[in-house]
Scaffold this motif. Sequence first.
Motif, PDB file in Angstrom:
ATOM      1  N   HIS A   3       0.839  -1.203   0.000  1.00 42.61           N
ATOM      2  CA  HIS A   3       0.000   0.000   0.000  1.00 42.61           C
ATOM      3  C   HIS A   3       0.875   1.254   0.000  1.00 42.61           C
ATOM      4  O   HIS A   3       0.627   2.202  -0.752  1.00 42.61           O
ATOM      5  CB  HIS A   3      -0.928  -0.024   1.214  1.00 42.61           C
ATOM      6  N   HIS A  14       1.509   4.203  -3.050  1.00 45.03           N
ATOM      7  CA  HIS A  14       1.439   5.675  -2.973  1.00 45.03           C
ATOM      8  C   HIS A  14       2.607   6.309  -3.719  1.00 45.03           C
ATOM      9  O   HIS A  14       2.442   7.275  -4.471  1.00 45.03           O
ATOM     10  CB  HIS A  14       1.488   6.137  -1.511  1.00 45.03           C
ATOM     11  N   GLU A  39      -6.478   6.822  -1.005  1.00 45.49           N
ATOM     12  CA  GLU A  39      -6.238   5.579  -0.259  1.00 45.49           C
ATOM     13  C   GLU A  39      -6.761   4.372  -1.029  1.00 45.49           C
ATOM     14  O   GLU A  39      -6.106   3.329  -1.095  1.00 45.49           O
ATOM     15  CB  GLU A  39      -6.932   5.650   1.111  1.00 45.49           C
TER      16      GLU A  39
HETATM   17 ZN   LIG Z   1      -2.279   5.252   2.384  1.00 44.93          ZN
END
Ligand SMILES: [Zn+2]
Length: 234
Positions: free
Chosen positions: A116, A120, A151
């Motif tokens: 994750h 980004h 997100e």
């Molecule tokens: Zn994040």
Amino acid sequence: MSLSLAGLWLLGGLLGGGDETRDCSASAQAGASTMQRIAESWPLRFAGDPVRRYVLRLGQRIVAQVDPHHVDDWRFFVVRNLEPTAFAVGGNRFVVSDGLIAFVRNESDLAAVLAHEIAHQRLGHFCDHAPTDAERIRYGSIVQHFDLDTERAADADALHLLKAAGYDPGSMFEVLRCLSERPGAPVSQLQARMRVLQSSSVRDQPRAHVRVGGLEEIRAHILEESGSSLQRCQ
Ligand SMILES: [Zn+2]
């Protein structure tokens, strides 16, 4: 020897006030200098530390899927803090906490957190969004350091990264579930992300199940050092 959660808020100050958020190269430079300041003031594990070596191997294994010729340019750090925390600093630099390593169910879930964060960076989120929000580290990057759409984009990319690296994409959902069950967690935000993951088409398990291996030993090492009995997600 652990950093208080209040100490982690320092990062908000470290990262605040940048005006160069539209320029990716400036963002990379800012990430490097922020990491330098973190290294000077936070109790980070040293390069030869077994916990850090473990996280490095795991992170680089994921990075190898997307940037195989520059794996060493991606830096992974571990802070001696017992709160489950992880965040990207920008400039290919990432920090996870002892607490996160002790909290996750397995290697695949820890890989999901790293994937994750790597997402980004990969998706250029630091070019448009300077990570100035101290909120992001309250429960780790997994919670919100960007807006919900950002997100979700990182979650979606993480699924592909996980699968490519031989991990179960379902770990992205599971690690959010784990965090959502912690006292004081921002449940509605996490559940909003979990709902999207539930309907994702990237659900099947990868063919390979190769592991870096050794999470249990690393976890035992952290517990022994901290003299703590950290709760683990079930
Ligand atoms: Zn994040």
